[in-house]
Write a protein that holds these residues in place. Structure first.
Motif, PDB file in Angstrom:
ATOM      1  N   GLN A  16      45.566  58.813  48.530  1.00  0.00           N
ATOM      2  CA  GLN A  16      45.764  57.456  48.698  1.00  0.00           C
ATOM      3  C   GLN A  16      44.364  57.146  48.691  1.00  0.00           C
ATOM      4  N   GLN A  17      44.532  55.687  48.189  1.00  0.00           N
ATOM      5  CA  GLN A  17      43.578  54.853  47.308  1.00  0.00           C
ATOM      6  C   GLN A  17      43.918  53.011  48.437  1.00  0.00           C
ATOM      7  N   TYR A  18      42.696  52.904  48.274  1.00  0.00           N
ATOM      8  CA  TYR A  18      42.169  51.074  48.547  1.00  0.00           C
ATOM      9  C   TYR A  18      41.702  49.874  48.152  1.00  0.00           C
ATOM     10  N   ALA A  19      42.102  49.383  47.690  1.00  0.00           N
ATOM     11  CA  ALA A  19      42.317  48.176  47.161  1.00  0.00           C
ATOM     12  C   ALA A  19      41.483  46.805  47.630  1.00  0.00           C
ATOM     13  N   ALA A  20      40.851  45.574  46.885  1.00  0.00           N
ATOM     14  CA  ALA A  20      40.699  44.773  47.036  1.00  0.00           C
ATOM     15  C   ALA A  20      41.533  43.698  46.538  1.00  0.00           C
ATOM     16  N   LEU A  21      42.090  42.492  46.929  1.00  0.00           N
ATOM     17  CA  LEU A  21      42.491  41.889  45.697  1.00  0.00           C
ATOM     18  C   LEU A  21      41.949  40.156  46.020  1.00  0.00           C
ATOM     19  N   CYS A  22      40.638  40.016  45.103  1.00  0.00           N
ATOM     20  CA  CYS A  22      39.529  39.300  45.623  1.00  0.00           C
ATOM     21  C   CYS A  22      40.474  38.174  44.525  1.00  0.00           C
ATOM     22  N   TYR A  23      40.270  36.595  45.510  1.00  0.00           N
ATOM     23  CA  TYR A  23      41.157  35.544  45.143  1.00  0.00           C
ATOM     24  C   TYR A  23      39.997  34.430  45.277  1.00  0.00           C
ATOM     25  N   ARG A  24      40.210  33.201  44.948  1.00  0.00           N
ATOM     26  CA  ARG A  24      39.750  32.060  45.689  1.00  0.00           C
ATOM     27  C   ARG A  24      40.114  31.052  44.784  1.00  0.00           C
ATOM     28  N   LEU A  25      40.249  29.458  45.447  1.00  0.00           N
ATOM     29  CA  LEU A  25      40.897  28.561  45.837  1.00  0.00           C
ATOM     30  C   LEU A  25      39.927  28.018  44.740  1.00  0.00           C
ATOM     31  N   ALA A  26      41.075  26.782  44.122  1.00  0.00           N
ATOM     32  CA  ALA A  26      40.434  25.402  43.635  1.00  0.00           C
ATOM     33  C   ALA A  26      41.205  24.347  44.006  1.00  0.00           C
ATOM     34  N   LYS A  27      41.147  23.507  44.388  1.00  0.00           N
ATOM     35  CA  LYS A  27      41.849  22.235  44.206  1.00  0.00           C
ATOM     36  C   LYS A  27      41.423  20.611  43.498  1.00  0.00           C
ATOM     37  N   THR A  28      42.500  20.527  42.422  1.00  0.00           N
ATOM     38  CA  THR A  28      41.779  19.832  41.876  1.00  0.00           C
ATOM     39  C   THR A  28      42.918  18.792  41.974  1.00  0.00           C
ATOM     40  N   ARG A  46      40.678  49.148  30.490  1.00  0.00           N
ATOM     41  CA  ARG A  46      42.409  48.272  30.931  1.00  0.00           C
ATOM     42  C   ARG A  46      41.590  47.617  31.975  1.00  0.00           C
ATOM     43  N   TRP A  47      42.813  46.779  32.508  1.00  0.00           N
ATOM     44  CA  TRP A  47      42.872  45.698  33.385  1.00  0.00           C
ATOM     45  C   TRP A  47      42.837  45.868  34.871  1.00  0.00           C
ATOM     46  N   VAL A  48      41.896  45.457  35.831  1.00  0.00           N
ATOM     47  CA  VAL A  48      42.562  46.758  37.242  1.00  0.00           C
ATOM     48  C   VAL A  48      41.492  45.933  38.242  1.00  0.00           C
ATOM     49  N   THR A  49      42.007  46.101  39.185  1.00  0.00           N
ATOM     50  CA  THR A  49      41.491  45.657  41.162  1.00  0.00           C
ATOM     51  C   THR A  49      40.145  46.863  41.589  1.00  0.00           C
ATOM     52  N   PRO A  50      39.346  45.996  42.257  1.00  0.00           N
ATOM     53  CA  PRO A  50      38.220  46.877  42.321  1.00  0.00           C
ATOM     54  C   PRO A  50      38.928  47.901  43.509  1.00  0.00           C
ATOM     55  N   LYS A  51      39.284  49.121  43.286  1.00  0.00           N
ATOM     56  CA  LYS A  51      39.153  50.447  44.831  1.00  0.00           C
ATOM     57  C   LYS A  51      38.347  51.191  44.221  1.00  0.00           C
ATOM     58  N   LYS A  75      31.395  39.017  47.544  1.00  0.00           N
ATOM     59  CA  LYS A  75      31.845  39.175  48.894  1.00  0.00           C
ATOM     60  C   LYS A  75      32.711  38.099  49.345  1.00  0.00           C
ATOM     61  N   GLY A  76      32.873  38.563  50.710  1.00  0.00           N
ATOM     62  CA  GLY A  76      33.686  38.149  51.518  1.00  0.00           C
ATOM     63  C   GLY A  76      34.468  37.634  52.227  1.00  0.00           C
ATOM     64  N   GLU A 103      46.709  50.951  48.321  1.00  0.00           N
ATOM     65  CA  GLU A 103      47.209  50.066  49.103  1.00  0.00           C
ATOM     66  C   GLU A 103      46.162  48.344  49.010  1.00  0.00           C
ATOM     67  N   ILE A 104      46.886  47.940  49.042  1.00  0.00           N
ATOM     68  CA  ILE A 104      45.822  46.368  48.988  1.00  0.00           C
ATOM     69  C   ILE A 104      45.634  45.081  49.521  1.00  0.00           C
ATOM     70  N   PHE A 105      44.448  44.888  49.734  1.00  0.00           N
ATOM     71  CA  PHE A 105      44.311  43.913  51.002  1.00  0.00           C
ATOM     72  C   PHE A 105      43.357  42.517  50.403  1.00  0.00           C
ATOM     73  N   PRO A 106      44.072  41.641  50.534  1.00  0.00           N
ATOM     74  CA  PRO A 106      43.207  40.502  50.262  1.00  0.00           C
ATOM     75  C   PRO A 106      41.460  40.380  50.506  1.00  0.00           C
ATOM     76  N   LEU A 107      40.758  39.337  49.478  1.00  0.00           N
ATOM     77  CA  LEU A 107      39.705  39.441  50.087  1.00  0.00           C
ATOM     78  C   LEU A 107      39.636  38.254  49.449  1.00  0.00           C
ATOM     79  N   LEU A 108      39.140  36.737  50.312  1.00  0.00           N
ATOM     80  CA  LEU A 108      38.881  35.373  49.684  1.00  0.00           C
ATOM     81  C   LEU A 108      37.265  35.577  49.765  1.00  0.00           C
ATOM     82  N   VAL A 109      36.581  35.679  48.196  1.00  0.00           N
ATOM     83  CA  VAL A 109      35.652  35.100  47.257  1.00  0.00           C
ATOM     84  C   VAL A 109      34.701  34.257  48.319  1.00  0.00           C
ATOM     85  N   ARG A 110      33.830  34.507  48.600  1.00  0.00           N
ATOM     86  CA  ARG A 110      32.440  33.488  48.749  1.00  0.00           C
ATOM     87  C   ARG A 110      31.621  33.278  48.259  1.00  0.00           C
TER      88      ARG A 110
END
Length: 154
Positions: A16-28, A46-51, A75-76, A103-110
């Motif tokens: 088992q491992q745990y990962a963060a799906l780091c994301y940010r929102l931008a409005k145009t 290779r490209w991966v998510t933090p885990k 941080k978020g 298992e991947i958890f969303p993380l809203l980046v601050r």
């Protein structure tokens, strides 16, 4: 194709491992856009998510949050509800490989800090979920990235 019994055995033996799906929102002016963060792995680039591996006295989403900081300087606000999971083959230090279920958890980046523990070992890249899906190797992670964008309306 493995039988369902063989697949069950494979999952039982997986680590088992745990990962963060780091994301940010931008409005145009026209729409809201979503970007996700990928980092390079230390061994193959290779490209991966933090885990990372489970940690004593930490809930799975807290592990994902800590790995996001250690591996990417992020941080978020992390959700305690995973968006899904994916499998991959992890090469261990002794040269053997093991199947990992992540298992991947969303993380809203601050904040994305310039100084973090693994800054000299990894590269960070922001991309649209579609671009990120093209960059990662794991087919289940590709699907999670596209599905996640759809959930957020991106």
């Amino acid at each position: 194709m493995p039988s369902s019994e063989n697949l069950a055995d494979e999952i039982d033996e997986a680590r088992q491992q745990y990962a963060a799906l780091c994301y940010r929102l931008a409005k145009t002016k026209k729409k809201k856009t979503i970007e996700v963060l990928l980092i390079t792995s230390r061994d193959t680039g290779r490209w991966v998510t933090p885990k990372g591996w489970p940690m004593a006295n930490k809930a799975p989403h807290e592990v994902a949050e800590q790995e996001a900081f250690e591996e990417a300087g992020i941080k978020g606000k992390v959700s305690d509800t995973p968006v899904g999971n994916f499998r991959y083959l992890k090469r261990l230090g002794d040269g053997t490989s093991v199947t990992c279920v992540v298992e991947i958890f969303p993380l809203l980046v601050r904040k994305a800090k310039a100084r973090f523990p693994e800054r000299d070992e990894r590269v960070r890249k922001w991309a649209s979920p579609e671009e990120a899906a093209e960059m990662v190797d794991e087919s289940e992670l590709k699907s999670l990235l596209i599905d996640f964008a759809g959930r957020l309306g991106g």
